[in-house]
Write a protein that holds these residues in place. Structure first.
Motif, short mmCIF file in Angstrom:
data_model
loop_
_atom_site.label_atom_id
_atom_site.label_comp_id
_atom_site.label_asym_id
_atom_site.label_seq_id
_atom_site.Cartn_x
_atom_site.Cartn_y
_atom_site.Cartn_z
N LEU A 51 0.86 -1.19 0.00
CA LEU A 51 0.00 0.00 0.00
C LEU A 51 0.89 1.23 0.00
CD1 LEU A 51 -2.63 -1.00 2.73
CD2 LEU A 51 -3.04 -0.76 0.26
N PRO A 52 0.55 2.25 -0.78
CA PRO A 52 1.34 3.47 -0.74
C PRO A 52 1.23 4.12 0.64
CG PRO A 52 -0.48 3.66 -2.32
CD PRO A 52 -0.55 2.30 -1.73
N ALA A 53 2.25 4.85 1.03
CA ALA A 53 2.27 5.47 2.36
C ALA A 53 1.02 6.30 2.60
CB ALA A 53 3.53 6.32 2.52
N GLY A 54 0.50 6.97 1.57
CA GLY A 54 -0.69 7.79 1.72
C GLY A 54 -1.96 7.00 2.01
N PRO A 85 5.49 0.80 4.39
CA PRO A 85 4.57 0.87 3.26
C PRO A 85 5.31 1.05 1.94
CG PRO A 85 4.70 3.00 4.32
CD PRO A 85 5.62 2.06 5.10
N GLY A 86 4.56 0.93 0.85
CA GLY A 86 5.09 1.24 -0.47
C GLY A 86 6.12 0.27 -1.00
N LEU A 87 6.10 -0.99 -0.53
CA LEU A 87 7.08 -1.97 -0.99
C LEU A 87 6.62 -2.64 -2.27
CD1 LEU A 87 7.90 -3.68 2.43
CD2 LEU A 87 9.21 -1.92 1.25
N ALA A 88 7.58 -3.09 -3.08
CA ALA A 88 7.26 -3.92 -4.24
C ALA A 88 7.02 -5.32 -3.71
CB ALA A 88 8.42 -3.91 -5.23
#
Length: 159
Positions: A51-54, A85-88
């Motif tokens: 999930l993106p940080a936002g 967050p924001g991991l591939a």
């Protein structure tokens, strides 16, 4: 075994031992016939998500810390939480939004019965907080031994 390489015994980890010890502690047999009780605390909780940080709710790390403390029966000031967050990531062959939670601790994640209860409560928390379906979340439980945690320039075995 390759010739020319000496065979060395693997280091033995302390073995749990029954007996009287304070509540919240677990006793271990140590090398040399000694035993020692260790506090059953310092759980480590690591949340990885694509999930993106936002899209990760603000303050999630604090709420996850409080939830993990309650679920594992540990003081909140001993729980260590990391949220990445924001991991591939790909889960089950899909890069759709998902999360992996790793819970590791001395003494509280060692049996199927314990982890079944922890899992149910953690899934309830994560599905609500992250707005993900249960099939997009996976939880790994890793029991730790006192010699696997470093603190104050040594390991828990010697504290």
């Amino acid at each position: 075994m390759r010739s020319g390489f000496p065979r060395r015994p693997l280091p033995r980890s302390p073995q749990p031992c029954p007996g009287d010890h304070p509540p919240g502690f677990r006793a271990f047999f140590l090398p040399g016939g000694l035993s020692r009780a260790f506090p059953l605390e310092m759980p480590f909780v690591e949340l990885d998500t694509n999930l993106p940080a936002g899209r990760v709710p603000a303050g999630l790390e604090k709420r996850l810390c409080a939830a993990a403390a309650a679920i594992l029966g540990k003081p909140e000031d001993r729980v260590n939480v990391t949220v990445r967050p924001g991991l591939a990531m790909a889960m089950n062959g899909s890069a759709e939004p998902g999360a992996q939670l790793l819970v590791s601790s001395i003494g509280v994640v060692g049996t199927a019965e314990e982890n079944r209860g922890h899992s149910a409560r953690l899934f309830e928390f994560l599905t609500k907080e992250l707005d993900l379906a249960q099939d997009r979340i996976i939880i790994r439980f890793l029991p730790l031994e006192p010699w696997q945690i470093g603190k104050k320039g040594t390991v828990m075995t010697f504290l």
